[in-house]
Structures are given as C-alpha cells and as structure tokens.
Enzyme design. Structure first.
Site, mmCIF file in Angstrom:
data_model
loop_
_atom_site.group_PDB
_atom_site.id
_atom_site.type_symbol
_atom_site.label_atom_id
_atom_site.label_comp_id
_atom_site.label_asym_id
_atom_site.label_seq_id
_atom_site.Cartn_x
_atom_site.Cartn_y
_atom_site.Cartn_z
ATOM 1 C CB SER A 56 -0.931 0.007 1.214
ATOM 2 O OG SER A 56 -0.176 -0.106 2.405
ATOM 3 C CG HIS A 62 -0.545 4.135 4.269
ATOM 4 N ND1 HIS A 62 -1.792 3.722 4.705
ATOM 5 C CD2 HIS A 62 0.052 3.043 3.765
ATOM 6 C CE1 HIS A 62 -1.942 2.435 4.452
ATOM 7 N NE2 HIS A 62 -0.837 1.984 3.886
ATOM 8 C CG ASP A 78 -3.604 5.956 6.449
ATOM 9 O OD1 ASP A 78 -2.425 5.707 6.819
ATOM 10 O OD2 ASP A 78 -4.140 5.352 5.503
#
Ligand SMILES: *[C@@H]1O[C@H](CO)[C@@H](O)[C@H](O)[C@H]1NC(C)=O
Ligand SMILES: *[C@@H]1O[C@H](CO)[C@@H](O)[C@H](O)[C@H]1NC(C)=O
Length: 367
Positions: free
Chosen positions: A42, A334, A331
């Site tokens: 991600s 990340h 977040d």
C-alpha cells in the site's frame, strides 16, 4: 553610463535565461531511464486493488484529496514515494497500475503494487483480495512477453529492460498483517523473529532472482520503515507516544539481512546492480528532528481512521486535517505526501551516506 550598462546586461541575460529554460525543459522531456517498474504494497499501490473485494482500498475521498485527479487508490493525500521518484527520473507521467496498463504505455513501466500484499502468499488475507509478491512477479513476466512482442524479439527486449529501474518494497505486511497478528496467522508460533527474517529473505531472494531471470538488472530494494512508530502502533503502546521496540527490532533483523542480500546479488549475478534504500533511518531522522523537515505532528494521522470490522483506513468522506504538510503521517499507517516527497528525494539523491547503499537511484540510473 551605469544605466546603459544595466540595460546592456539585462538584454544579454534575458536570452540566456530563455536558453537555460529550453535546455532544462528538454532534459525534463527525456527520462534518465526508459522505464520504471514498481513492486510493493500500500505504500506505492496506485489502484491495483480498486474494484476488488478488499478492505485494503483507497479509491474514495479523503484519499487523493491533494492529488490532481482525486482518489485513485493511492493510500495518501497526494503523491506516493514512487510518484515523486518518477518525476525526479524525468518521466512526464506517473507509472500506470498493472490493472489498467495497456499497449505501448507499458514501455514506460508498470506499477504492480497491491495493498496488503507481502512476501508470503498468505500475508494480508484477512483484508481480502491482494496480489502477493509472487503474483506481482508473474504479472511482470506477462509484461515482459508483451515487451518482446512490441520490440520484435527477445534480445531487443532484454537490452531495453536492462536499462530500466525496478523498485521493490515488500515485507511490512509480513509483520503487521501476519507475524504480529497471531489470531489469524501461525507464523509467530512457527518461527522466532530471527528465523522469520531469514525465511522471508529466502523467499524474497527467490522471487527477486525471477525478476533478474526475466531481464531486470537495476533493482532498488526498499528497507522496511519504522512500523513500530506509525500512529497505529503508538496508539497500542502504553503511553501513546513511545515506539513499539519489539516491532522495530524485528524490522532491523529483516533490514540487516536485506543489505546482505544486496551484497550477495551484486557479487553473484552477472551485470546485476542492486541497491538498498534505508527508509528506516530516514524515518528515524523525521522523528528525531521533525522541525527540520517542516513536521509538527509525527504521532497522529491526519484523517480519521475507522476501527470497525477491520477497517483501518480513513473513514470515507470524512474531512481530514487542514495542515497536511505538517503531518508526517496521513492515516494510521501511511506517510503524508510531504513525507513521501522527502523520502523520494533522499533515495534519488542521497542526503547522507547511509540513505542509499552502495549508491542512490540517480547513480543507478546512470549506469
Ligand atoms: C482483481 O480482480 C481481477 C479480475 O478478477 C484480478 O485479475 C486481479 O488480480 C485482482 N486484484 C487483486 C488485487 O486481487
Ligand atoms: C505462492 O503463490 C504463487 C502463485 O501466485 C505460487 O506459484 C507459489 O507456489 C506460491 N508459493 C508458496 C510458497 O506457496
């Protein structure tokens, strides 16, 4: 007389500025390498999980709030590290996700990254669909056969691919969405952390060798960052601000073995050029010295994170913080675009000797 001289110099300086602008424009128009291939999770996924059954998706606001085309599947408010590296390498466009890369566009490179993916196939399965590193390597093989078709023969394809940069960054999820999740996974009962690092590196090396066997020669391997210091980890620590040492020390074991792997590949594989990017210490620098990088908040994300039913991403549609550039994290896991841009700059052009080993991406591109 003085004003005469001034006018003279202005007249001569102007065209020079124009010429310089034209030169730099031309340099920008030609990337330093013909293509850039990206493998990962991600941290660099740019849309491969969209439309699939997965909790690890970011194709909705507030993700992409600072990205020109809005939400794309990037787990960030704006650009990822590889977006910023692509710019530094001189690419006009971002590298497309494998899910939509078609035709001659693949000649610029492809992004295979998939959120929740790991080195191990089972990693991240509690979050749903994802493409493990093995799957990403299979997709690369598929791209390589398309490159052979477009360029006409295997030799031309090999000669083309050997010039390209391949960035690979996996392993974070093998810890956070595997080893440190004993309710879902067996690995912490099967292996000590030392053994686990070796098992991961062994599987990683086999798959990296596959990339080499299919034409990759310039590979930048990303060390795992300080996942014991992300807001999600901090929120589980006793005081809410101390990094989780157990997680960070596990990561250090992995990173140390990864550096050895880089040395071994450079010694054993003809024409191979592997480098290691020291994300761990770059993040240490951010945490030790946030003001130097413009960060005011390093222990909390900027968007509101949901915690129901395994939902660990930003709450859809919720308004995030305004001062996104002052946040190290976007977040719970990340980094913000602001952090990504600095990491990209330091991995492209090392700021300290330890940022990239044995050379940085800019030097790798020139080889
Ligand atoms: C999403 O679904 C497509 C079509 O079934 C598949 O090819 C792809 O690998 C899937 N991606 C992920 C991340 O599971
Ligand atoms: C992992 O999955 C790939 C297919 O994506 C398969 O070829 C490989 O054998 C699997 N590896 C292990 C260790 O199970």
């Amino acid at each position: 007389m003085a004003s005469e001289q001034k006018r003279w110099s202005v007249m001569h300086v102007l065209p020079l500025i124009l010429i310089l602008k034209m030169v730099s424009f031309e340099v920008n128009g030609h990337p330093q390498v013909p293509c850039y291939f990206i493998f990962g999770d991600s941290l660099v996924d740019n849309g491969n999980n969209n439309r699939n059954e997965s909790l690890a998706r970011a194709d909705y606001l507030p993700y992409g709030i600072d990205f020109p085309s809005g939400p794309t599947g990037r787990f960030c408010n704006g650009k990822t590290i590889v977006d910023a590296v692509a710019k530094l390498l001189g690419f006009d466009d971002y590298i497309p996700p494998y899910a939509n890369a078609k035709g001659r566009a693949i000649l610029n490179g492809v992004n295979y990254a998939s959120a929740a993916a790991g080195i191990r196939n089972e990693t991240g399965k509690q979050l749903g669909a994802r493409i493990s590193f093995a799957g990403q390597v299979n997709n690369y093989k598929n791209t390589v056969s398309q490159v052979v078709n477009i360029l006409g023969d295997k030799d031309s394809a090999a000669n083309y691919l050997r010039q390209c940069i391949h960035t690979v960054g996996l392993g974070s999820n093998d810890y956070i969405n595997n080893y440190f999740m004993p309710n879902y996974y067996q690995t912490s009962r099967q292996y000590t952390l030392e053994q686990y690092a070796s098992v991961l590196i062994q599987q990683y090396s086999e798959l990296l060798r596959e990339l080499y066997n299919h034409g990759a020669r310039k590979l930048a391997l990303n060390g795992i960052g300080q996942i014991g210091c992300v807001p999600n980890a901090l929120s589980q620590s006793q005081d809410g601000t101390t990094c989780v040492e157990k997680v960070n020390s596990a990561i250090k074991l992995f990173n140390n073995e990864l550096i050895s792997l880089v040395n071994n590949f450079n010694r054993d594989l003809p024409d191979a050029k592997f480098i290691y990017i020291n994300n761990y210490d770059i993040f240490q620098d951010f945490i030790n010295n946030p003001q130097a990088y413009g960060f005011k908040v390093t222990n909390a994300g900027c968007c509101g994170v949901g915690r129901i039913k395994g939902q660990i991403t930003c709450v859809p549609g919720k308004t995030p913080c305004q001062n996104r550039d002052e946040h190290l994290f976007w977040d719970d896991f990340h980094p913000s675009e602001a952090a990504n841009v600095i990491v990209a700059r330091r991995s492209y052009s090392a700021q300290s000797r330890s940022d990239a080993y044995p050379m940085d991406i800019r030097q790798l591109a020139k080889l």
